[in-house]
Design an enzyme around this catalytic site. Sequence first.
Site, PDB file in Angstrom:
ATOM      1  N   LYS A 158       0.894  -1.269   0.094  1.00 15.89           N
ATOM      2  CA  LYS A 158      -0.051  -0.102   0.161  1.00 15.89           C
ATOM      3  C   LYS A 158       0.937   1.331   0.035  1.00 15.89           C
ATOM      4  O   LYS A 158       0.527   2.229  -0.848  1.00 15.89           O
ATOM      5  CB  LYS A 158      -1.229  -0.086   1.062  1.00 15.89           C
ATOM      6  CG  LYS A 158      -2.145  -0.952   1.171  1.00 15.89           C
ATOM      7  CD  LYS A 158      -2.918  -1.388   2.452  1.00 15.89           C
ATOM      8  CE  LYS A 158      -3.797  -2.228   2.073  1.00 15.89           C
ATOM      9  NZ  LYS A 158      -4.625  -2.623   3.465  1.00 15.89           N
ATOM     10  N   GLN A 172      -4.544  -1.026   9.768  1.00 14.14           N
ATOM     11  CA  GLN A 172      -4.590  -2.067   9.371  1.00 14.14           C
ATOM     12  C   GLN A 172      -5.101  -3.277  10.186  1.00 14.14           C
ATOM     13  O   GLN A 172      -4.720  -3.316  11.343  1.00 14.14           O
ATOM     14  CB  GLN A 172      -3.156  -2.724   9.069  1.00 14.14           C
ATOM     15  CG  GLN A 172      -2.902  -4.032   8.208  1.00 14.14           C
ATOM     16  CD  GLN A 172      -3.645  -4.210   7.006  1.00 14.14           C
ATOM     17  OE1 GLN A 172      -3.434  -3.332   5.913  1.00 14.14           O
ATOM     18  NE2 GLN A 172      -4.242  -4.996   6.461  1.00 14.14           N
ATOM     19  N   ASP A 224     -11.109   3.332   4.276  1.00 10.86           N
ATOM     20  CA  ASP A 224     -11.511   1.913   4.086  1.00 10.86           C
ATOM     21  C   ASP A 224     -13.045   1.644   4.072  1.00 10.86           C
ATOM     22  O   ASP A 224     -13.463   0.578   3.875  1.00 10.86           O
ATOM     23  CB  ASP A 224     -10.973   1.075   5.354  1.00 10.86           C
ATOM     24  CG  ASP A 224      -9.832   0.269   5.210  1.00 10.86           C
ATOM     25  OD1 ASP A 224      -9.341  -0.163   4.159  1.00 10.86           O
ATOM     26  OD2 ASP A 224      -9.093   0.088   6.003  1.00 10.86           O
TER      27      ASP A 224
END
Length: 303
Positions: A59, A103, A126
Amino acid sequence: MDSKMNDSKIIDGKILSSAIRKKIKKFGDELNKKTSKVPGLAVVLVGENPASRVYVKNKIEKTKEVGFNSIEHRLDHDVSEKQLLDLVDKLNEDKNVQGILVQLPLPKHINSDKVLDKIKPIKDVDGFHAQNVGKLWSGLNSLVPCTPLGCSIIIKSILPDLSGKHAVIIGRSNIVGKPMAALLLAMNATVTICHSRTKDLNSVCKEADILVAAVGIPEMVKANWIKKGAIIIDVGINRIEKNNKKILVGDVDYDECFDFCGKITPVPGGVGPMTIACLLLNTLLTAYTQFDEKAPDLSSFLE
Ligand code: NAD
């Protein structure tokens, strides 16, 4: 000729995602010329989970490639929930940060729901915050979870309108299955969600014009579950050992299903790269909002 050399059946997520990332860079550069600002994506990694470390590394690499600022926070496994919540608060207020990604999974002593809920909805790249989830299901503009967004872009690139089509999703997680259902509904599909308590799963799957597998069981979906010509989107990423080699496989038995399907995403190289492209897309889209600029239509990234 080996039928799996039939390239037209394979949906190449690497090619599609690379084209989208190029567009993101172009739009990001234009936004920078207008505002003199650069979108910033903050990634928070807690602990040493090896899979999470690989995801975060990829990422960060791709964030830099499109010209965005990457802000990285690596915290020890035993960081307290309060310390993590305080960091999210700080990032919420930081004008150089447009997107925040924590994460998952987090260590067991930290309540993930509490942490995700702390992220400002406008920075929730997200798309997991309850406000964004509610907006998605209400058909309102929102930040959408990256993996299902990537799957919907793949499907749109093949079939723009799903009127009259039956989409079956295996898996009902908040990360993939449920938001995938909302997106497919918005594309006019008739949607069925299956899960661990579904009876006769294979017969339900056999009805699918579009089958999305997001389970986490290696090669679970077999050839006799597939309607001839179906589009198969394999979200699963499973590490297994085959012939003494460690390999990645999806939730679909690719070799078995290939001859029966119309199109299929490989693992790796299908949905995975689209997830990262959509993370950057969400970061750019929310940057437009935060910089008081009008965001381009989603279709501009897919042309
Ligand atoms: P999850 O564990 O949260 O959810 C799995 C779902 O599968 C559950 O809803 C469960 O009901 C269902 N399920 C379990 N066993 C089943 C069975 N025998 N029959 C039918 N349904 C069953 O997982 P998740 O986070 O949704 O991820 C699913 C898979 O997708 C995993 O392999 C994960 O690694 C992968 N994934 C990939 C990406 C990507 O970028 N490609 C992103 C997220 C997740």
